[in-house]
Design a protein around this motif. Structure first.
Motif, PDB file in Angstrom:
ATOM      1  N   LEU A 240      45.263  44.937  35.215  1.00  9.49           N
ATOM      2  CA  LEU A 240      46.529  44.237  35.389  1.00  9.49           C
ATOM      3  C   LEU A 240      46.961  43.641  34.058  1.00  9.49           C
ATOM      4  O   LEU A 240      46.136  43.077  33.330  1.00  9.49           O
ATOM      5  CB  LEU A 240      46.398  43.105  36.404  1.00  9.49           C
TER       6      LEU A 240
ATOM      7  N   GLY B 173      50.265  47.123  36.736  1.00 12.86           N
ATOM      8  CA  GLY B 173      48.957  47.219  37.367  1.00 12.86           C
ATOM      9  C   GLY B 173      48.601  48.647  37.731  1.00 12.86           C
ATOM     10  O   GLY B 173      49.468  49.430  38.121  1.00 12.86           O
TER      11      GLY B 173
ATOM     12  N   ILE C  72      52.724  39.465  37.437  1.00 12.70           N
ATOM     13  CA  ILE C  72      52.051  40.733  37.148  1.00 12.70           C
ATOM     14  C   ILE C  72      53.095  41.680  36.564  1.00 12.70           C
ATOM     15  O   ILE C  72      54.064  42.051  37.230  1.00 12.70           O
ATOM     16  CB  ILE C  72      51.415  41.326  38.411  1.00 12.70           C
TER      17      ILE C  72
ATOM     18  N   VAL D 292      49.037  40.628  32.938  1.00  5.94           N
ATOM     19  CA  VAL D 292      49.498  39.409  33.612  1.00  5.94           C
ATOM     20  C   VAL D 292      50.017  38.411  32.581  1.00  5.94           C
ATOM     21  O   VAL D 292      49.388  38.204  31.532  1.00  5.94           O
ATOM     22  CB  VAL D 292      48.331  38.753  34.398  1.00  5.94           C
TER      23      VAL D 292
END
Length: 321
Positions: A292, A279, A276, A294
């Motif tokens: 998020l 976020g 991640i 990612v």
């Protein structure tokens, strides 16, 4: 020169409807057409079952009592007390002293200014002045409250308190609120629906959460970028960094999905590694949403499977790299 062109809006009773656009886009002209301070050259403006564009002067005056209005610069009577400012529209209606006293006290309690009734505008803060403006607009018991850049002259903390007050009034009174602004934060905080106006034309409209998270028009995207400039810069930076056998995506969670472990459960099942990179969790009015950024690492087929399964679970997936 045409100020507005082809405007078509329907605002439901009890709704908080935002209209956003840059200076000169036609926002204030639109709100002045709604209360017929400006007479449209064509079309109609319906308030409930009444087309106010067809009313004569006396009928229009009666109908306008259903429309309260608050302004960017408050427009208070400087030589009148808070009490007298709120009482002013009731005196114009010829209400009795008893009725005026009851209604003014109700409104001052609603906006939290009971202790300031005898003060003059010069003795008040900007937020308190706007609260007086709100109480004055609500005193005649309107069906609709029109707000023309009502928070633009206020600092961010005071803006938030005024927005909370408007939301509270909407809930308590079931009042329809039409809110003109150039700030996406204002729309995001309290509005149910939004229309984006540019060059006198409505270019995009719909539920705030749809317009905010899936903007179609360039101007809408610009308003949203202004609210999250750091996030946009971050996304640009990670697009420039390539990690072999990886793909970077932005995953958006809406509503109850925001707090569920959908991502971690999915990658356990698909066997990809992930990191991640960024976020956030925020709200659009009362609806939570999370985003998020990612980076997924692994073979292409496994990553494809992961993204497909996230989409199937009603997550929004946007590939950044």
């Amino acid at each position: 020169m045409t100020a507005l062109n082809g405007i078509n809006l329907e605002i439901a009773q009890g709704e908080i409807f935002g209209i956003i656009g840059h200076s000169g886009a036609g926002k204030s002209t639109l709100i002045r057409c709604i209360n017929r301070l400006e007479q449209p050259t064509s079309g109609s403006v319906w308030i409930g079952e009444t087309d106010i564009t067809r009313l004569g002067k006396r009928q229009l005056q009666r109908e306008r009592r259903k429309l309260g209005m608050i302004f960017q610069h408050f427009n208070l009577l400087s030589s009148a007390t808070v009490y007298e400012n709120v009482a002013f529209p009731l005196k114009l209606e010829g209400k009795s002293r008893t009725e005026i006293n009851r209604r003014v006290n109700e409104m001052l309690e609603l906006v939290g200014l009971t202790e300031h009734a005898s003060k003059y505008p010069a003795q008040l803060s900007g937020g308190q002045k706007q609260r007086v403006g709100i109480a004055r607009a609500l005193a005649p018991n309107p069906r609709v409250l029109l707000c023309d850049e009502a928070t633009s002259a206020l600092d961010p903390q005071t803006t938030d308190s005024i927005l909370r007050l408007l939301l509270d009034i909407n809930r308590k009174l079931g009042l329809t609120i039409v809110l003109i602004t150039h700030e996406m934060h204002v729309i995001q905080s309290i509005c149910d629906k939004v229309a984006v106006i540019n060059g006198g034309i409505i270019v995009e409209q719909g539920p705030v959460i749809d317009v905010f998270l899936k903007p179609r028009e360039t101007i809408t995207q610009e308003f949203i970028k202004r609210e999250s400039e750091g996030g946009e810069m971050f996304e640009e930076a990670i697009r420039a960094v390539h990690v072999p056998s990886s793909r970077t995506v932005k995953v958006t969670f809406i509503g109850e999905l925001t707090y569920q472990s959908t991502l971690s459960q999915t990658v356990k099942e698909t066997g990809v590694d992930f990191a991640i990179l960024q976020g956030t969790i925020s709200r659009i009015k009362e609806t939570p949403y999370g985003q998020l950024v990612v980076r997924f690492e692994g073979d292409a087929a496994s990553i494809d499977n992961t993204l497909r399964r996230l989409t199937e679970q009603r997550l929004e997936v946007e590939e950044l790299q």
